[in-house]
Write a protein that holds these residues in place. Sequence first.
Motif, short mmCIF file in Angstrom:
data_model
loop_
_atom_site.label_atom_id
_atom_site.label_comp_id
_atom_site.label_asym_id
_atom_site.label_seq_id
_atom_site.Cartn_x
_atom_site.Cartn_y
_atom_site.Cartn_z
N SER A 182 -7.94 -0.90 -5.96
CA SER A 182 -8.56 -2.17 -5.56
C SER A 182 -9.03 -2.18 -4.11
CB SER A 182 -7.58 -3.31 -5.77
OG SER A 182 -6.39 -3.11 -5.00
N THR A 183 -8.94 -1.05 -3.41
CA THR A 183 -9.35 -0.99 -2.00
C THR A 183 -10.86 -1.07 -1.87
OG1 THR A 183 -7.40 0.33 -1.41
CG2 THR A 183 -9.28 0.39 0.11
N LEU A 184 -11.32 -1.95 -1.00
CA LEU A 184 -12.75 -2.09 -0.71
C LEU A 184 -13.13 -1.15 0.42
CD1 LEU A 184 -12.03 -4.87 -2.13
CD2 LEU A 184 -13.92 -5.84 -0.79
N PHE A 185 -14.33 -0.57 0.32
CA PHE A 185 -14.88 0.30 1.36
C PHE A 185 -16.22 -0.25 1.83
CE2 PHE A 185 -11.90 3.04 -0.76
CZ PHE A 185 -11.52 4.01 0.16
N ARG A 192 3.98 1.74 8.53
CA ARG A 192 2.98 0.71 8.84
C ARG A 192 1.59 1.07 8.31
NH1 ARG A 192 2.48 -0.59 14.82
NH2 ARG A 192 0.93 -2.03 13.93
N ARG A 193 1.47 2.23 7.74
CA ARG A 193 0.18 2.60 7.15
C ARG A 193 -0.01 1.89 5.81
NH1 ARG A 193 0.72 9.14 8.21
NH2 ARG A 193 1.50 8.91 10.36
N VAL A 194 -1.28 1.73 5.45
CA VAL A 194 -1.61 1.04 4.19
C VAL A 194 -2.27 2.04 3.26
CG1 VAL A 194 -2.91 -0.82 3.12
CG2 VAL A 194 -1.91 -1.15 5.40
N PRO A 195 -1.67 2.34 2.11
CA PRO A 195 -2.25 3.34 1.22
C PRO A 195 -3.49 2.81 0.49
CG PRO A 195 -0.32 2.37 0.20
CD PRO A 195 -0.38 1.81 1.60
N VAL A 196 -4.38 3.71 0.15
CA VAL A 196 -5.53 3.37 -0.68
C VAL A 196 -5.07 3.13 -2.11
CG1 VAL A 196 -7.63 4.32 -1.72
CG2 VAL A 196 -7.23 4.56 0.73
N ARG A 197 -5.65 2.12 -2.73
CA ARG A 197 -5.39 1.83 -4.14
C ARG A 197 -6.73 1.69 -4.86
NH1 ARG A 197 -0.02 0.88 -3.92
NH2 ARG A 197 0.82 -0.11 -2.04
N LEU A 211 -11.81 -1.70 13.22
CA LEU A 211 -12.70 -2.40 12.30
C LEU A 211 -12.15 -2.32 10.88
CD1 LEU A 211 -16.19 -1.28 13.65
CD2 LEU A 211 -14.77 -3.23 14.32
N ARG A 212 -11.96 -3.48 10.32
CA ARG A 212 -11.31 -3.57 9.00
C ARG A 212 -11.79 -4.84 8.32
NH1 ARG A 212 -4.85 -4.16 8.42
NH2 ARG A 212 -4.55 -3.35 6.32
N GLY A 213 -12.71 -4.69 7.38
CA GLY A 213 -13.28 -5.86 6.71
C GLY A 213 -14.50 -6.41 7.41
N PHE A 248 -20.39 -9.11 0.89
CA PHE A 248 -20.58 -8.98 2.32
C PHE A 248 -19.50 -9.81 3.01
CE2 PHE A 248 -24.71 -8.20 0.48
CZ PHE A 248 -25.35 -7.30 1.31
N ASN A 249 -19.13 -9.42 4.21
CA ASN A 249 -18.13 -10.15 5.00
C ASN A 249 -16.89 -10.51 4.16
OD1 ASN A 249 -19.54 -10.15 7.46
ND2 ASN A 249 -20.65 -12.04 6.94
N PRO A 250 -16.17 -9.50 3.66
CA PRO A 250 -15.06 -9.79 2.74
C PRO A 250 -13.95 -10.65 3.34
CG PRO A 250 -15.05 -7.47 3.41
CD PRO A 250 -16.35 -8.05 3.85
N LEU A 251 -13.71 -10.54 4.64
CA LEU A 251 -12.66 -11.37 5.24
C LEU A 251 -13.01 -12.85 5.13
CD1 LEU A 251 -11.83 -9.30 8.46
CD2 LEU A 251 -10.63 -9.27 6.25
N ASP A 252 -14.29 -13.17 5.22
CA ASP A 252 -14.72 -14.56 5.09
C ASP A 252 -14.68 -15.04 3.65
OD1 ASP A 252 -15.18 -14.47 7.79
OD2 ASP A 252 -17.37 -14.30 7.62
N LYS A 253 -14.57 -14.11 2.71
CA LYS A 253 -14.55 -14.46 1.29
C LYS A 253 -13.13 -14.46 0.73
CE LYS A 253 -19.08 -14.29 1.61
NZ LYS A 253 -19.90 -13.15 1.22
N GLY A 254 -12.13 -14.37 1.62
CA GLY A 254 -10.73 -14.50 1.20
C GLY A 254 -10.03 -13.21 0.86
N PHE A 255 -10.63 -12.06 1.15
CA PHE A 255 -9.97 -10.79 0.85
C PHE A 255 -8.92 -10.47 1.93
CE2 PHE A 255 -13.69 -10.52 -1.74
CZ PHE A 255 -13.32 -9.74 -2.83
N ASP A 256 -7.77 -10.00 1.47
CA ASP A 256 -6.70 -9.60 2.38
C ASP A 256 -7.11 -8.32 3.10
OD1 ASP A 256 -4.26 -8.34 3.39
OD2 ASP A 256 -3.15 -9.76 2.14
N PRO A 257 -6.90 -8.24 4.42
CA PRO A 257 -7.24 -7.01 5.13
C PRO A 257 -6.60 -5.75 4.55
CG PRO A 257 -6.76 -8.76 6.69
CD PRO A 257 -6.42 -9.29 5.34
N ASP A 258 -5.41 -5.89 3.95
CA ASP A 258 -4.75 -4.72 3.38
C ASP A 258 -5.48 -4.17 2.17
OD1 ASP A 258 -2.81 -4.67 5.29
OD2 ASP A 258 -1.21 -5.48 4.04
#
Length: 419
Positions: A73-76, A66-71, A267-269, A223-233
């Motif tokens: 394309s991962t946003l920080f 269930r863990r999500v690896p860093v790639r 907290l994620r995104g 800013f606010n990537p979840l509101d801009k359509g980015f997948d939480p993963d």
Amino acid sequence: MAGWSDLDRYLDDQAAGELSSAGLVVVSSAGVLHEHHCGDALRYSTPSTAQPDADPGPAVLLPADRRVPVRGSTLFDLASNTKMWATNLALMELVGRGALDLDRPVCTFAGWQRFGEPGRRGVTVADLLRHEAGLIADPRYFDPRAAGPLYCSGTPLDPVPRERIIATICRTPSARPPHQGYCYSDLDYMILGLLVEQICGQRLDHVLEDGLYRRLGLVSTVFNPLDKGFDPDRIAATEPEGNTRGGSVDLGPAPDGSPAPMRRYTLRGQVHDEKAWYCMGGVSGHAGLFTDTGDLAVLLRLGLGEGRLDGKQYIAPEVWRRFARPQGRTAGERAESSHGLGWRVAPSAGDPYPPFGSSPAPGSIGHTGWTGTLTVVDRQWDLALGLLTGARHRLGTDVGRDRPVDYSRIVDAVYRAAL
């Protein structure tokens, strides 16, 4: 190159432990020299997320599947690197266009008249950039017990109006009189971001995402990537139990008796910084920007070119140099100074700026971020690096401990490998 292999192994070891994740990019003016990603973007989580009015229960270590690896394309969450790669860039553009005078007093902007009343009439935009305005470092407006009559909190769904936060800032007592030396403050950059918005007539995220970032071809710097359509993963998590510091912090009731807004879920995104989230709707001049190593490489190369990238001038070089110049009233003070206009600077005399260590050439610029981020731009060696980590994605009450990343060790390793 053995040097890169040694560095990558060190980052792998750190990400397998307390850092949780890391993304490193190293560039020259010609392009990317090295990139490495490791660890988990999500390793711990509360049983449920994004339920603001409920206690989701304690965070736990997730099973491996269930863990999500860093790639790549991962946003920080950049935390205070937002100050440089968002607010400073916006300010530089405005200065270059003649739309902003850095010597203008803050109290002369519309709505800021009361800012000058408690002995701050002479505080200018440049004073905020130099962190010499004497303002308090961390105004906890979102905390009813700490803020008292200055309490000012909401969420992006029920945001604090900008006019109210400006009025609250104007009523906030100073830590000390202005012009008494360097006093690092998030409040300085909260104000600077608000001034950019007033001058441009747009919120800071729109100013940058529809302006400079788009012209640079950035697609993951928001800013606010979840509101801009980015997948939480695609986004590295920060604190596993919201802003509770492992369950050790509770904001209690708001003045009206209702629960003060308080995130308890992983907290994620969402920007970790409390002021940026509760007071500024996720968009603030001091914190809130997310990016990945690909986009960060572009910004770092822009820095190496002093505002010029791939043959195009985006920010006037004389403006860039003005912001990057060490500050001080005498030649001796400037030689030992580790700060410019916002930027942290590698001094030419005295002790090095600790996160940079001794490898960067004098005059190199960059910044750190509370979430475990570091940027360094060294024009003398034509070398720049960006480090993004999951330093706050850990269990326990020490999630907020000071200096969780050995920045200077990583910087030294980059220089050994690259040079």
